[in-house]
Design an enzyme around this catalytic site. Sequence first.
Site, PDB file in Angstrom:
ATOM      1  N   GLU A 508      52.301 -41.475  -4.386  1.00 38.57           N
ATOM      2  CA  GLU A 508      51.630 -41.078  -3.149  1.00 38.57           C
ATOM      3  C   GLU A 508      52.623 -40.597  -2.110  1.00 38.57           C
ATOM      4  OE1 GLU A 508      48.203 -40.578  -0.587  1.00 38.57           O
ATOM      5  OE2 GLU A 508      48.605 -40.566  -2.742  1.00 38.57           O
ATOM      6  N   THR A 619      40.467 -26.082   2.061  1.00 39.14           N
ATOM      7  CA  THR A 619      41.404 -27.146   1.700  1.00 39.14           C
ATOM      8  C   THR A 619      40.895 -28.021   0.569  1.00 39.14           C
ATOM      9  OG1 THR A 619      42.918 -28.764   2.690  1.00 39.14           O
ATOM     10  CG2 THR A 619      40.587 -28.942   3.286  1.00 39.14           C
TER      11      THR A 619
END
Length: 641
Positions: A508, A619
Site C-alpha cells: 500500500e 479516475t
Amino acid sequence: MTTPALLPLSGRRIPPLNLGPPSFPHHRATLRLSEKFILLLILSAFITLCFGAFFFLPDSSKHKRFDLGLEDVLIPHVDAGKGAKNPGVFLIHGPDEHRHREEEERLRNKIRADHEKALEEAKEKLRKSREEIRAEIQTEKNKVAQAMKTKETRVLPPVPVPQRVGVSGGDPEDMEIKKKRDKIKEMMKHAWDNYRTYGWGHNELRPIARKGHSTNIFGSSQMGATIVDALDTLYIMGLHDEFMDGQRWIEENLDFSVNSEVSVFEVNIRFIGGLLAAYYLSGEEIFKTKAVQLAEKLLPAFNTPTGIPWAMVNLKSGVGRNWGWASAGSSILAEFGTLHMEFVHLSYLTGDLTYYNKVMHIRKLLQKMERPNGLYPNYLNPRTGRWGQYHTSVGGLGDSFYEYLLKAWLMSDKTDHEARRMYDDAVEAIEKHLIKKSRGGLVFIGEWKNGHLERKMGHLACFAGGMFALGADGSRKDKAGHYLELGAEIARTCHESYDRTALKLGPESFKFDGAVEAVAVRQAEKYYILRPEVIETYWYLWRFTHDPRYRQWGWEAALAIEKSCRVSGGFSGVKDVYAPTPVHDDVQQSFFLAETLKYLYLLFSGDDLLPLDHWVFNTEAHPLPVLRLANSTLSGNPAVR
C-alpha cells in the site's frame, strides 16, 4: 425574601395576641407560645405578600389605550392641545379624521376575521380523527412521490452524441500478445461469474465466504456497485451477454430513493462515471437517465456556506456531513476536486448548467486561495473556506484532483486553458517540493506534512507516472520529453516496489529511508487490495512509447494476481505481500473489474481500442468522450470529428 427575620431568636419574647373570645367555648382561653408563633408567622407572610404584590404590579398608565394595541399602533395618539389652534379641541387627523377611522375599523375587523378563521381551522384540525390526519399526510407524501417520479421519468433534451470511435476491436496481430489478452478476459469472466452467482445486487463480493460485501462508502443499501463499475469493461471485452445481465438489473433494481448515506466522491466516479461510460459506449438511454437521477441526489451535498460539498450525503434526506477524521470536519481535496469530468458531461447531456456551475465554482474558489509553496493542502473546511492542516499528497487525499485538472483540458479538446494552467502550476510545485531521488537512484513522490517532506510514497501515487506522460504534450517550455521521462522514472520505482516483495505485488505504501528503498516498513502498509494504479501507468506509457518493458511488467503483475489473489470464488486482496504464502482479505473490490482488469486488457490491445484523442478516462477508468463544442455553451452543437 429572606427568612431569618421571621424566625424567633434566642431571648426574644413574643407578646401575647388578643384574638378575642374563643370560637369554641370548650377551647382553652390562652394559647401556648408555639401556637402564637405559628399565627404570627402566617400573619407576617400574608402582609409581606400583599405589600409585594402592590410594588410589583405594572404601571396601569401603560395600558390606558389597550384595545388590541391597534389605536396606538395604527393611528398615532395625539395629546390634547398639541398643535391645536383652539384649546380644548382634539385634532387627530384633521379633515380626514372620519376616513381614517373608517380605515382603522375595517382593518380591525379584517384582523379579527382572520383570527377567527384561523381559530376555526385549528378547531377543525383538532376535530379530525387520527385516521383522517394520517390520510392527509399520506396524500401529501403521494403528491411529493409523484412529483419526484415525474421528474425522474422526464425526457431529457436530445443532444448530439459524440461519435463512438474505437469502442470495440483492438485485436493484436501478435499471437502471443493475443493469448495474454484472452487470459485477462478469462480473469474478468471468473470475477464476474462468481459475483453473479454469490453477490448479485450487493455492492461487492466476499469470494471466500461466497456472499455479498459492502463498505460505508456505499451506505447501507444494495446498489450493485460491481455491476455499474464493471459494465464498460464487459462491453469493450465483448462480453455482451454479461453486459445485458447488468443492464437488466439496472433497469429493474437500481433505485436511488433510499435512506442511505453515501460518499459523494465514490458514487460520482463509480456510479455516475460508470453509467455515463455505459451510455456513450452502448447508446442505451437507461444509463443516461439513471446517471442524471443519481446526480440530482448528490446536489444537496453542495449546500454549504462555501459551495465546497460535503463528503457524505443521504440520498433520501439530502443531509450532508464530512468524515469525522478529516482535519476538524474538512472536505478532502481529492474528493471535491474529482467531480469536473462527470458534471460537465451531465450539463452537456441535460442542458442544465447547474452541474457545470457547481464544479466551476469550486475551481474559482481554489484559484483565489493562497497555496503554501504553490501546493494544494489536502483539507479544506466547507464552512470557513480555509485550509485544514498543511498536508499535501499526490497519493491518497490529493491524487485525482491533479489528474482532473489535466483531464478537464483534454476532455475540452484542449480548449480549457484555465485548467491546463492550474495543472502546469501544480506540477511545477510538485517537482520542486515533493519529487526526490533516493540514494539508489529511484525517483519517488513524497508527502509534505507540516513543513517537512515525508519520504514515503503510496501505491495510489503510482498513477502519476501515467499522468505525467499523458500531460507531456502541451507542457510549458517544450518540456514534453522531460515529463515523458519523469513518468518512466515513476513507473520504474513502482515496478521496484512490486519486484521487492515475495508475492511480486506492491504494498500500500513504501519508504525511502536510509538503506530502505521502495519497501513497506509498517505491517499496516504491507497489504495489496487489487489496486490498479501501477498497471494504469504501464498502459499510458505503452501507448506513448511502445516500449515492450511495460507489457512485460504488466504481464508479471497479471501472473502475480492470478497466482496469489485468485480463489475459487473470485479474486481477493492479500494482507502481506512480503509473506510467501498469501493470507487473503476476502474482498473482491469493484475497482478490480472497473480498472485493474480493464487496464490490463487495454495494455495487450491495439491503440485503436478507445484511442486517447477521442476518449478520456475518469479516475475509475470509465471512458468519457472528448467534447468538441462548436460554441462556448455546453448544450451547444458539438463539432464531432
